[in-house]
Design a protein around this motif. Structure first.
Motif, PDB file in Angstrom:
ATOM      1  N   ARG A  21       1.233  -1.324  -0.368  1.00 26.18           N
ATOM      2  CA  ARG A  21      -0.013   0.559   0.249  1.00 26.18           C
ATOM      3  C   ARG A  21       0.855   1.332  -0.226  1.00 26.18           C
ATOM      4  O   ARG A  21       0.995   1.906  -0.948  1.00 26.18           O
ATOM      5  N   ALA A  22       2.033   1.122   1.134  1.00 27.30           N
ATOM      6  CA  ALA A  22       2.521   2.340   1.800  1.00 27.30           C
ATOM      7  C   ALA A  22       3.563   2.118   0.008  1.00 27.30           C
ATOM      8  O   ALA A  22       4.030   3.850  -0.593  1.00 27.30           O
ATOM      9  N   MET A  23       4.470   1.252  -0.971  1.00 27.98           N
ATOM     10  CA  MET A  23       5.244   1.838  -1.515  1.00 27.98           C
ATOM     11  C   MET A  23       4.738   1.145  -2.382  1.00 27.98           C
ATOM     12  O   MET A  23       5.490  -0.191  -3.246  1.00 27.98           O
ATOM     13  N   PRO A  24       3.620   1.416  -3.343  1.00 25.57           N
ATOM     14  CA  PRO A  24       3.060   0.217  -4.478  1.00 25.57           C
ATOM     15  C   PRO A  24       3.641  -0.117  -5.962  1.00 25.57           C
ATOM     16  O   PRO A  24       3.599  -1.376  -5.874  1.00 25.57           O
ATOM     17  N   TRP A  25       4.966   1.064  -6.452  1.00 22.63           N
ATOM     18  CA  TRP A  25       5.439   0.807  -7.533  1.00 22.63           C
ATOM     19  C   TRP A  25       6.702  -0.127  -6.785  1.00 22.63           C
ATOM     20  O   TRP A  25       6.899  -1.089  -7.791  1.00 22.63           O
ATOM     21  N   THR A  26       7.429  -0.489  -6.468  1.00 22.49           N
ATOM     22  CA  THR A  26       8.678  -1.006  -5.912  1.00 22.49           C
ATOM     23  C   THR A  26       8.089  -1.354  -5.408  1.00 22.49           C
ATOM     24  O   THR A  26       8.654  -3.292  -5.812  1.00 22.49           O
ATOM     25  N   SER A  27       6.613  -2.360  -4.794  1.00 25.85           N
ATOM     26  CA  SER A  27       6.820  -3.618  -4.186  1.00 25.85           C
ATOM     27  C   SER A  27       5.926  -4.382  -5.090  1.00 25.85           C
ATOM     28  O   SER A  27       6.062  -5.960  -5.005  1.00 25.85           O
ATOM     29  N   ALA A  28       5.021  -3.996  -6.369  1.00 27.90           N
ATOM     30  CA  ALA A  28       4.697  -4.576  -7.935  1.00 27.90           C
ATOM     31  C   ALA A  28       5.740  -4.683  -8.821  1.00 27.90           C
ATOM     32  O   ALA A  28       5.752  -6.266  -8.541  1.00 27.90           O
ATOM     33  N   LEU A  29       6.831  -3.907  -8.294  1.00 30.49           N
ATOM     34  CA  LEU A  29       8.000  -4.775  -9.205  1.00 30.49           C
ATOM     35  C   LEU A  29       8.938  -6.149  -8.401  1.00 30.49           C
ATOM     36  O   LEU A  29       9.500  -6.397  -9.292  1.00 30.49           O
ATOM     37  N   SER A  30       9.012  -5.650  -7.121  1.00 32.27           N
ATOM     38  CA  SER A  30       9.598  -6.603  -6.941  1.00 32.27           C
ATOM     39  C   SER A  30       9.002  -8.256  -5.881  1.00 32.27           C
ATOM     40  O   SER A  30       9.625  -8.923  -6.740  1.00 32.27           O
ATOM     41  N   LEU A  31       7.258  -7.833  -6.379  1.00 36.59           N
ATOM     42  CA  LEU A  31       7.058  -8.806  -6.930  1.00 36.59           C
ATOM     43  C   LEU A  31       7.200 -10.113  -7.753  1.00 36.59           C
ATOM     44  O   LEU A  31       7.359 -11.103  -8.193  1.00 36.59           O
ATOM     45  N   VAL A  32       7.750  -9.300  -9.256  1.00 40.71           N
ATOM     46  CA  VAL A  32       8.030 -10.010 -10.151  1.00 40.71           C
ATOM     47  C   VAL A  32       9.322 -10.663 -10.130  1.00 40.71           C
ATOM     48  O   VAL A  32       8.921 -12.203 -10.488  1.00 40.71           O
ATOM     49  N   ALA A  33      10.178 -10.149  -9.517  1.00 43.02           N
ATOM     50  CA  ALA A  33      11.288 -10.589  -9.340  1.00 43.02           C
ATOM     51  C   ALA A  33      11.520 -12.280  -8.212  1.00 43.02           C
ATOM     52  O   ALA A  33      11.736 -13.009  -8.098  1.00 43.02           O
ATOM     53  N   ALA A  34      10.818 -11.722  -7.350  1.00 41.60           N
ATOM     54  CA  ALA A  34      10.090 -12.064  -6.211  1.00 41.60           C
ATOM     55  C   ALA A  34       9.429 -13.768  -6.883  1.00 41.60           C
ATOM     56  O   ALA A  34      10.270 -14.716  -6.601  1.00 41.60           O
ATOM     57  N   ALA A  35       8.159 -13.758  -7.543  1.00 41.14           N
ATOM     58  CA  ALA A  35       8.195 -14.581  -8.448  1.00 41.14           C
ATOM     59  C   ALA A  35       9.110 -15.157  -9.872  1.00 41.14           C
ATOM     60  O   ALA A  35       9.019 -17.122  -9.845  1.00 41.14           O
ATOM     61  N   ALA A  36       9.703 -14.741 -10.056  1.00 44.97           N
ATOM     62  CA  ALA A  36      10.535 -14.773 -11.329  1.00 44.97           C
ATOM     63  C   ALA A  36      11.739 -15.664 -10.931  1.00 44.97           C
ATOM     64  O   ALA A  36      12.458 -16.735 -10.895  1.00 44.97           O
ATOM     65  N   ILE A  37      12.277 -15.744  -9.266  1.00 47.48           N
ATOM     66  CA  ILE A  37      13.602 -15.956  -8.802  1.00 47.48           C
ATOM     67  C   ILE A  37      13.114 -17.549  -8.066  1.00 47.48           C
ATOM     68  O   ILE A  37      13.497 -18.426  -8.063  1.00 47.48           O
ATOM     69  N   SER A  38      11.970 -17.325  -7.687  1.00 42.80           N
ATOM     70  CA  SER A  38      10.985 -18.671  -7.702  1.00 42.80           C
ATOM     71  C   SER A  38      10.600 -19.890  -8.564  1.00 42.80           C
ATOM     72  O   SER A  38      10.498 -20.612  -8.420  1.00 42.80           O
TER      73      SER A  38
END
Lengths: 657, 299
Positions: A375-392
């Motif tokens: 909620r507080a950092m929508p862009w950084t969090s959303a982009l990190s989600l892509v990376a977290a899913a990719a590395i998994s």
């Protein structure tokens, strides 16, 4: 074009170092030279793909004996140069925004020139075609990265991490010095092409070469048990520097392995055994230790060990193919390793860049201090989600494609004799375990940091990073998604690099990998299918709901006053797995249980030391230090020293006789 | 015309088989317990009812929570396109079995992140157990796949699970089958790993992760879970059951699925859920069985 790239980067480093007292000028010079240098380098990569010449670029004479300033861009060098330039360019641009928001770094005079020097040295390492030049660039790279690690040297733990890194990187350099001496002695030249043309393919001395390469390149790449500097140095460095260190520097070690295999042309069987075993230990060990961490950057560093393990599995399978004269297996294994190198460079640097933004918002790297950052950092969090899913390794992102290639390489090694089949089966089982554990670890880290309710005031007040930091991250995320959905261009680059390593013509490499490339494309199409079906379902859901949505509290089983502190913590989330693997991890627990009917204080904390560094190296080195201190106390008289020297000489004499 | 018929039968199976299979499981359990039990089509009615409802969302949640059900169902549907449901799969290639396993991982990833998005301890607990158990189930699944793939000569579901005349290659098939059945029970949160009927949040795994979902979201989740069960059971059925001439391939698959549902119902009626600390032991046993199966195949 390569000379333009290196010149711009080095000139930029020089000018930004001179102009260090005027941050405005230094920053402008930094951006201008980084962008022009990297674009020139990318142009060189493009040229080497469209119009391959294969000839050496020699930039004039060098007065050192048997040294030449020889660079060339074959398929392998071009691929790694691409990784270096893309990740360094995006991380450097992010770094400008990051430095401005960080008080300690904004005062630092050295961070910009060092970053440029680091980039230039890595570009030189992957293109160098002479051992002296290679080692020279390697050492510049090591020192530049050391000074980047200790940029914030006012903290004691940063200095400690820096010295550990310095010791490790020089151990690696020493091993490489010996490696190239052995090779140069056997070949009579220090040019890579010369060594390659002279090298006998009977695999003589290969045990010694493997040991030296394993220490030299493996230490840099972070293969367990030589990973000891990673989890200390990555947290200490500024985030954009750790992104480059984890994303690119480790890959230079992988490049070294591939270049050595190219030079030797054939490798004996036991290289495959060693690499696959080391890959399994790194992969499973890395992800297990990552599960037990609370420090975000330390967690990411252990994940680098894990991913290097996956790459080492691919390398091992490739070596198996080379030693058994099965070119399809060799190509498939090396292709998996090389593509995973690129993929890991993309998503791991993205994760480190994200961790920098989170660190600046929270003031700590402890993930338990986060919560609700989506909620507080929508862009950084959303982009990190892509990376977290990719590395998994989740489809339809890039991590899956390369892990799939390594799976397919393992499957095609199953029909070999029992030794090869055992290695292949171990690698299949290991990959599956690594995949499951990585998913557990990244849901833990991401869930604790970005999801749920904010756990601290800092998390509640967090602000998203500025566009200067978001845009480079968005570019990396887009590349992750692109390779996952349309892997064709990346695979055609990988085919070139793998063909160079295996010493087969490009056309036959293409032919051997055509089936896999086609299937990877199908995986991308199914990825599009998931997106299309998901979109249709989302539409159906919207129509069905028709706005009949109300807001309420999270269901607390009847309890109506939940607080953010009641959320599940990262340690609790990981406990079923860390508990099951307690024998491996050896986690220390400190707790004070609540006592009585009205308990006062209670606390609980866990800490997981590194098995190799804290469990072995530190005790051994402190034992040596205390032994020497004891010896020094006992023999503090000059006569005793002279006696010791005389005894030593006598022993030497007796040994020589 | 053939293609249209093929796609129509595929869609019918994807849409109708999951609720019916769950209905048969419940009916079996009721019969063993001496009850009449809900009608076989009850799960279908439940899904339709849920699709017509509105939804309540927690104030803590974000788009992540709304994304979960949609993507997890989409991932299972994509996995369905790889399984030969109506005689042949929609898509098949060498290596699709790995994609099949990892599409479930995609579903798990979004389900777990959606659960964590609520900030609830209970859902955190369920998510934690889910990732822990599935990271042990994954090696069992893929090692069992590897043995079958080695025998079939290709890592594709349609070749690996070809109806080649039942248990002719004996021990390795039985071992692969056993470990795949354990994985099926674990991945689909059935007894003895998880109890889909329990109402104690502290003991559940899958159900507790979706406590906060309602309306169409819950309908998507329930259908996705049922479809996952159908897909995994369908693969096992193809391995054991030869194609019956009078029923055709889709017909024999449906018959096999009904038999699998009865078997799962019997397992659930005859034993209790394992203690949570025992579940990893069961899964490690499945990994061992799959490894032995692979060794026997390679021998």
């Amino acid at each position: 074009m390569l000379s333009v790239c290196l010149t711009f980067l080095l000139l930029g480093a020089l000018i930004s170092a001179i102009a260090c007292r005027r941050p405005g000028i230094a920053s402008a010079v930094f951006i201008a030279s980084l962008v022009t240098g990297c674009l020139a380098g990318l142009a060189a990569v493009a040229k080497s793909i469209w119009a391959p010449t294969g000839s050496l670029d020699t930039f004039g004479e060098w007065s050192l004996p048997s040294a030449r300033l020889a660079f060339s861009l074959d398929g392998l060098s071009a691929f790694f140069l691409l990784i270096v330039l893309v990740v360094c360019l995006l991380s450097g641009l992010y770094g400008e925004g990051y430095i401005r928001r960080s008080e300690g770094l904004a005062r630092s005079k050295s961070v910009r020139p060092l970053f440029l020097l680091f980039t230039a040295s890595m570009a030189a390492v992957v293109c160098a075609k002479n051992a002296v030049l290679f080692l020279f660039a390697w050492e510049v790279m090591a020192l530049a990265s050391f000074f980047l690690v200790v940029v914030e040297d006012e903290h004691a733990e940063v200095r400690r991490a820096g010295f550990l890194y310095l010791a490790c990187t020089h151990t690696a350099t020493l091993a490489l010095l010996l490696l190239f001496s052995v090779l140069g002695h056997a070949a009579g030249t220090l040019d890579f092409d010369g060594i390659r043309s002279v090298m006998p393919s009977d695999g003589k001395q290969s045990g010694l070469l493997l040991a030296l390469a394993f220490i030299g390149f493996g230490m840099k790449a972070g293969i367990a048990p030589l990973h000891v500097w990673l989890q200390e140095a990555h947290p200490a460095a500024p985030s954009h520097a750790s992104a480059v260190m984890s994303g690119v520097l480790l890959k230079v070690g992988i490049y070294g392995f591939l270049r050595l295999i190219w030079m030797l042309r054939s490798v004996p069987d036991f290289w495959a055994v060693v690499l696959i075993l080391a890959g399994l230990v790194s992969g499973v060990g890395g992800v297990l230790f990552a599960l037990a961490q609370h420090d975000l950057k330390r967690l990411l560093a252990y994940h680098s060990v894990e991913n290097i393990g996956i790459i080492a599995l691919g390398l091992g399978l490739g070596c198996l193919g080379l030693s058994r004269h099965r070119p399809e297996l060799a190509l498939l294994g090396f292709a998996g390793a090389i593509l995973h190198t690129l993929n890991h460079a993309l998503f791991k640097s993205l994760l480190f860049l994200g961790s920098g933004a989170f660190y600046q918002a929270l003031g700590t790297r402890n993930i338990e201090a986060g919560g609700g950052l989506l909620r507080a950092m929508p862009w950084t969090s959303a982009l990190s989600l892509v990376a977290a899913a990719a590395i998994s390794g989740i489809p339809p992102l890039n991590g899956f494609i390369s892990e799939w290639l390594v799976y397919m390489a393992s499957a095609s090694a199953l029909p070999l004799d029992s030794g090869g089949a055992t290695l292949a089966a171990a690698s299949i089982g290991g990959l599956a375990l690594i995949g499951g554990l990585a998913l557990a670890c990244f849901t833990k880290a991401y869930g604790t940091l970005c999801l749920g309710a904010p756990r601290t005031d800092a998390a509640r007040a967090a602000q998203d990073a500025p566009a200067a930091m978001i845009l480079p991250m968005a570019a990396l995320a887009a590349l992750c998604a692109f390779i996952g959905l349309y892997p064709v261009p990346a695979l055609s680059l990988v085919e070139r690099a793998a063909a160079v390593v295996c010493d087969v013509p490009l056309d036959s490499a293409r032919l051997a990998l055509a089936g896999s490339a086609m299937n990877a494309r199908r995986i991308g199409l199914i990825g599009f299918g998931v997106i299309a079906v998901g979109g249709a379902l989302a539409l159906v859901r919207l129509v069905l709901l028709g706005g009949r949505v109300s807001l309420g509290r999270t269901w607390g089983c009847g309890f109506t006053a939940p607080t953010p502190r009641m959320q599940y913590t990262a340690s609790s989330f990981a406990q079923p797995l860390t508990g099951a693997f307690e024998l491996v991890l050896g986690t220390h627990m400190r707790h004070q249980s609540p006592v009585g009917y009205w308990p006062g204080q209670a606390e609980f904390s866990t800490h997981t030391d590194d098995r190799v560094l804290d469990g072995f190296l530190r005790p051994v080195s402190s034992a040596i230090v205390s032994l020497l201190a004891w010896a020094k106390r006992r023999r503090s008289r000059l006569q005793h020293y002279m006696l010791a020297v005389a005894l030593f000489l006598l022993v030497l004499l007796a040994w020589k006789l | 015309m053939e293609t249209l018929k093929f796609i129509a039968s595929y869609l019918t199976i994807v849409l109708l088989a999951p609720p019916v299979m769950l209905g048969i499981i419940n009916k079996t359990k009721a019969a063993v317990a001496g009850r009449k039990g809900p009608p076989v089509l009850q799960p279908l009615h439940d899904t339709i009812k849920l699709l017509g409802k509105g939804a309540v969302y927690s104030e803590t949640t974000t788009w992540m929570f709304r994304l979960g059900p949609v993507v997890s169902l989409a991932a299972v549907i994509a996995a369905a396109s790889l399984v030969p449901l109506a005689g042949a799969p929609l898509v098949s290639f060498n290596g699709d079995a790995i994609l099949f396993a990892y599409l479930f991982a995609l579903g798990r990833f979004v389900t777990v992140t959606a659960a964590l998005d609520t900030g609830s301890s209970f859902e955190g607990m369920g998510a934690s157990r889910e990732v822990a158990f599935s990271s042990l189930a994954e090696p069992a699944l893929i090692l069992a796949f590897a043995g079958l793939a080695y025998r079939a000569g290709e890592f594709s579901l349609v070749r690996m699970f070809a109806p080649h005349g039942g248990l002719n290659s004996a021990a390795s098939t039985i071992l692969a089958l056993g470990s795949l059945f354990v994985v099926l029970l674990a991945e689909n949160s059935r007894i003895p790993v998880d109890d889909p009927n329990t109402h104690l949040e502290l003991t559940m795994i899958h159900e507790v992760m979706v406590l906060d979902h309602g309306g169409p979201d819950l309908a998507f989740i329930l259908h996705g879970a049922g479809l996952k069960l159908v897909l995994m059971a369908g693969l096992l059925v193809r391995l054991i059951l030869p194609e019956l001439p009078m029923l055709g391939s889709a017909g024999s698959l449906l018959l096999g699925l009904a038999a699998a549902a009865v078997l799962i119902g019997l397992v659930e009626s005859s034993m209790a859920r394992l203690r949570l600390v025992r579940v990893p032991q069961l899964l490690v046993a499945a990994i061992c069985a799959a490894t032995f199966g692979l060794i026997l195949t390679l021998r």
